[in-house]
Design a protein around this motif. Structure first.
Motif, PDB file in Angstrom:
ATOM      1  N   GLY A   1      -3.167  10.427  12.528  1.00 27.53           N
ATOM      2  CA  GLY A   1      -3.268   9.629  13.747  1.00 27.53           C
ATOM      3  C   GLY A   1      -2.132   9.896  14.715  1.00 27.53           C
ATOM      4  N   GLU A   2      -0.912  10.062  14.188  1.00 27.52           N
ATOM      5  CA  GLU A   2       0.227  10.372  15.049  1.00 27.52           C
ATOM      6  C   GLU A   2       0.086  11.751  15.687  1.00 27.52           C
ATOM      7  N   ILE A   3      -0.370  12.713  14.908  1.00 25.19           N
ATOM      8  CA  ILE A   3      -0.587  14.052  15.446  1.00 25.19           C
ATOM      9  C   ILE A   3      -1.586  13.986  16.596  1.00 25.19           C
ATOM     10  N   ALA A   4      -2.703  13.310  16.374  1.00 24.14           N
ATOM     11  CA  ALA A   4      -3.733  13.183  17.405  1.00 24.14           C
ATOM     12  C   ALA A   4      -3.194  12.451  18.627  1.00 24.14           C
ATOM     13  N   ARG A   5      -2.458  11.382  18.405  1.00 22.65           N
ATOM     14  CA  ARG A   5      -1.919  10.597  19.522  1.00 22.65           C
ATOM     15  C   ARG A   5      -0.958  11.415  20.370  1.00 22.65           C
TER      16      ARG A   5
ATOM     17  N   ALA B   1       0.850  -1.198   0.000  1.00 20.72           N
ATOM     18  CA  ALA B   1       0.000   0.000   0.000  1.00 20.72           C
ATOM     19  C   ALA B   1       0.877   1.235   0.000  1.00 20.72           C
ATOM     20  N   ASP B   2       0.405   2.268  -0.637  1.00 22.98           N
ATOM     21  CA  ASP B   2       1.124   3.534  -0.665  1.00 22.98           C
ATOM     22  C   ASP B   2       0.859   4.249   0.650  1.00 22.98           C
ATOM     23  N   SER B   3       1.838   4.223   1.564  1.00 23.15           N
ATOM     24  CA  SER B   3       1.648   4.813   2.881  1.00 23.15           C
ATOM     25  C   SER B   3       1.506   6.318   2.823  1.00 23.15           C
ATOM     26  N   THR B   4       1.962   6.948   1.764  1.00 21.18           N
ATOM     27  CA  THR B   4       1.830   8.401   1.693  1.00 21.18           C
ATOM     28  C   THR B   4       0.378   8.821   1.557  1.00 21.18           C
ATOM     29  N   SER B   5      -0.475   7.922   1.100  1.00 21.75           N
ATOM     30  CA  SER B   5      -1.879   8.289   0.978  1.00 21.75           C
ATOM     31  C   SER B   5      -2.522   8.502   2.350  1.00 21.75           C
ATOM     32  N   LEU B   6      -1.919   7.965   3.404  1.00 22.78           N
ATOM     33  CA  LEU B   6      -2.437   8.148   4.756  1.00 22.78           C
ATOM     34  C   LEU B   6      -1.838   9.368   5.440  1.00 22.78           C
ATOM     35  N   ASP B   7      -0.777   9.921   4.880  1.00 26.11           N
ATOM     36  CA  ASP B   7      -0.101  11.060   5.491  1.00 26.11           C
ATOM     37  C   ASP B   7      -0.814  12.349   5.124  1.00 26.11           C
ATOM     38  N   PRO B   8      -1.070  13.217   6.127  1.00 25.36           N
ATOM     39  CA  PRO B   8      -1.666  14.491   5.759  1.00 25.36           C
ATOM     40  C   PRO B   8      -0.656  15.330   4.987  1.00 25.36           C
ATOM     41  N   ALA B   9      -1.137  16.028   3.994  1.00 27.75           N
ATOM     42  CA  ALA B   9      -0.277  16.939   3.245  1.00 27.75           C
ATOM     43  C   ALA B   9       0.068  18.113   4.147  1.00 27.75           C
ATOM     44  N   PRO B  10       1.184  18.791   3.859  1.00 27.66           N
ATOM     45  CA  PRO B  10       1.571  19.925   4.711  1.00 27.66           C
ATOM     46  C   PRO B  10       0.446  20.927   4.960  1.00 27.66           C
ATOM     47  N   GLU B  11      -0.370  21.179   3.976  1.00 29.11           N
ATOM     48  CA  GLU B  11      -1.458  22.141   4.174  1.00 29.11           C
ATOM     49  C   GLU B  11      -2.526  21.601   5.120  1.00 29.11           C
ATOM     50  N   ASN B  12      -2.537  20.287   5.362  1.00 24.58           N
ATOM     51  CA  ASN B  12      -3.515  19.690   6.266  1.00 24.58           C
ATOM     52  C   ASN B  12      -3.000  19.522   7.696  1.00 24.58           C
TER      53      ASN B  12
ATOM     54  N   THR C   1      -5.462  19.352  10.865  1.00 25.69           N
ATOM     55  CA  THR C   1      -5.467  18.194  11.761  1.00 25.69           C
ATOM     56  C   THR C   1      -5.245  18.623  13.199  1.00 25.69           C
ATOM     57  N   ILE C   2      -4.264  19.481  13.430  1.00 28.28           N
ATOM     58  CA  ILE C   2      -3.975  19.974  14.784  1.00 28.28           C
ATOM     59  C   ILE C   2      -5.206  20.666  15.366  1.00 28.28           C
TER      60      ILE C   2
END
Length: 151
Positions: free
Chosen positions: A125-129, A8-19, A23-24
């Motif tokens: 998810g990491e940001i939230a955690r 799976a392309d893990s980058t698809s789960l990563d928020p883009a810098p503008e997001n 997210t925060i």
């Protein structure tokens, strides 16, 4: 016939810098208690402050590249204290068994709960955690540490 399975392309789960900011702010809006969170801009980046239980939580985004940092911290105990050795022993023990991706540290003459991470590859998810861990630990330990060590 079985086709080759591609990872799976893990980058698809990563928020883009503008997001990252979105997210925060979403995480903070779900956690904050009391007055509305405050947000500002400093020389070190964008910073938010909110209240979680009895603790003030700070979230700083130092920039918009993958080499920049997300740092979350909360002051939990002003120094000096009545039993420094006992405090340091307790904090080291907590750091080993309790704090997960965060840790207790001393900065600006205060014991603080802190977590920091580079933005490269960070997920929502990491940001939230990270924000949740720091807020939870700070709220859990601020009053207890003051009661035990401020005497």
């Amino acid at each position: 016939m079985v086709s080759e399975v591609q990872p799976a392309d893990s980058t698809s789960l990563d928020p883009a810098p503008e997001n990252w900011i979105e997210t925060i702010e979403t995480v903070i809006s779900g956690l904050h208690q009391g007055d509305a969170p405050r947000v500002g801009q400093t020389d070190s980046g964008k910073i938010w402050m909110f209240r979680y239980g009895s603790a003030d939580i700070f979230v700083q985004l130092s920039g918009h590249t993958e080499e920049d940092f997300l740092t979350i911290w909360s002051p939990v105990l002003p120094l000096p204290v009545t039993d420094e050795f006992g405090l340091y022993r307790k904090l080291l023990t907590l750091n080993w068994l309790t704090t997960l991706e965060a840790h207790f540290a001393i900065a600006e003459e205060q014991v603080q709960v802190v977590a920091t991470r580079t933005l490269g590859g960070i997920t929502a998810g990491e940001i939230a955690r990270l924000i949740t861990i720091v807020a939870t630990l700070a709220d859990e330990y601020d009053d207890a540490l003051r009661a035990e060590f401020k005497g």
